[in-house]
Design a protein around this motif. Structure first.
Motif, PDB file in Angstrom:
ATOM      1  N   THR A 124       0.889  -1.044   0.024  1.00  0.00           N
ATOM      2  CA  THR A 124       0.035  -0.111  -0.093  1.00  0.00           C
ATOM      3  C   THR A 124       0.880   1.425  -0.003  1.00  0.00           C
ATOM      4  O   THR A 124       0.244   2.194  -0.044  1.00  0.00           O
ATOM      5  CB  THR A 124      -0.839   0.195   1.166  1.00  0.00           C
ATOM      6  OG1 THR A 124      -0.054  -0.006   2.489  1.00  0.00           O
ATOM      7  CG2 THR A 124      -1.550  -1.320   1.220  1.00  0.00           C
ATOM      8  N   GLU A 137       7.338  -4.783  -6.319  1.00  0.00           N
ATOM      9  CA  GLU A 137       6.138  -5.281  -5.927  1.00  0.00           C
ATOM     10  C   GLU A 137       5.582  -6.250  -7.205  1.00  0.00           C
ATOM     11  O   GLU A 137       5.273  -5.801  -8.506  1.00  0.00           O
ATOM     12  CB  GLU A 137       5.132  -4.073  -5.932  1.00  0.00           C
ATOM     13  CG  GLU A 137       3.509  -4.630  -5.754  1.00  0.00           C
ATOM     14  CD  GLU A 137       3.607  -5.393  -4.762  1.00  0.00           C
ATOM     15  OE1 GLU A 137       3.848  -4.849  -3.247  1.00  0.00           O
ATOM     16  OE2 GLU A 137       3.326  -6.710  -4.749  1.00  0.00           O
ATOM     17  N   ASP A 153      10.745  -6.309   3.715  1.00  0.00           N
ATOM     18  CA  ASP A 153       8.949  -6.545   3.706  1.00  0.00           C
ATOM     19  C   ASP A 153       8.736  -7.493   2.865  1.00  0.00           C
ATOM     20  O   ASP A 153       9.419  -8.123   1.868  1.00  0.00           O
ATOM     21  CB  ASP A 153       8.325  -5.121   3.369  1.00  0.00           C
ATOM     22  CG  ASP A 153       7.190  -5.064   4.332  1.00  0.00           C
ATOM     23  OD1 ASP A 153       6.668  -6.186   4.956  1.00  0.00           O
ATOM     24  OD2 ASP A 153       6.605  -4.119   4.331  1.00  0.00           O
TER      25      ASP A 153
END
Ligand SMILES: C[S@@+](CC[C@H](N)C(=O)[O-])C[C@H]1O[C@@H](n2cnc3c(N)ncnc32)[C@H](O)[C@@H]1O
Length: 235
Positions: free
Chosen positions: A67, A94, A167
């Protein structure tokens, strides 16, 4: 160039995004904002490092843009602490980008970030597979959003990264990403002062980072997480 084919499938739980395919959250349901600050910003000691008046550019690289919460929090802190003529280059990868509508919904959860999320959303619209560049604040912030698998995308760049935001969903739920090759790419793009921080303390991740040349330390995790990892690269 094609538009991304693998758009994220988002389920909304109490207004927060959840990835049904991975059976995992995008960020802590305790408080995503505080988690980002604690795990990634403090974990890399960024605010102290950014007070350096001599600094010209600072490069953060991230796996799993999601996000954009980590990005927006980093931008907020950068604008408050870094020298005015310095540039933050934020490189993120991503594989499953959020649609514009989902991105808007996700970021509406953080009105306190509106000043940075609005100009970002205005440029998020037309993503392509591969590298997308978004410049904000007269180029004080440059985002390179690399659409595709993290390891593959990182293998194509040559930047010298100052700090890693490691992440991605929990290693047990996303084994494909947390592989030796990823840690090797991180090492290839790191230098003596490079640091990393990650929310996970999984043994495989710790060993993978050590084998790739990182010095790894455990510290108390955020919220319900007992431990997380931070460290630096030793060439
Ligand atoms: C926990 S979320 C990241 C949250 C994000 N940093 C934020 O601020 O919202 C994990 C992200 O990693 C992405 N991802 C999963 N596997 C990936 C891979 N192999 N390469 C790149 N991104 C991946 C997911 O699509 C998801 O957006």
């Amino acid at each position: 160039m094609q538009s991304p084919s693998n758009t994220a499938n988002i389920e909304w739980r109490d207004g927060q995004p959840y990835a049904s395919e991975f059976q995992d959250v995008y960020f802590s349901t305790d408080n995503g904002l505080l988690e980002t600050d604690y795990v990634f910003l403090q974990g890399n000691d960024l605010m102290k490092r950014w007070l350096d008046a001599e600094m010209q550019t600072f490069i953060i690289a991230e796996t799993g843009f999601g996000t954009g919460l980590n990005f927006l929090c980093a931008v907020n802190a950068w604008l408050a602490t870094s020298p005015e003529n310095a540039t933050l280059h934020f490189i993120s990868t991503e594989k499953y980008p959020l649609s514009l509508q989902d991105m808007r919904t996700a970021l509406s959860f953080w009105p306190q970030l509106k000043a940075v999320s609005e100009p970002f959303l205005a440029q998020y619209e037309s993503l392509i597979n591969g590298a997308n560049t978004i410049a904000l604040y007269d180029n004080r912030v440059q985002l390179s959003l690399l659409i595709g698998d993290a390891t593959t995308s990182l293998s194509k760049i040559t930047s010298q990264v100052d700090a890693w935001f490691l992440d991605g969903f929990a290693p047990a739920k996303n084994r494909d990403m947390w592989q030796t090759e990823l840690f090797q790419q991180m090492a290839r793009l790191s230098k003596t002062s490079t640091t990393f921080a990650t929310f996970t303390s999984a043994g495989d991740v710790r060993r993978g980072l050590i084998n790739a040349g990182f010095n790894v330390t455990k510290r108390t995790g955020f919220g319900k997480k007992r431990e997380m990892l931070i460290g630096n690269f030793i060439p």
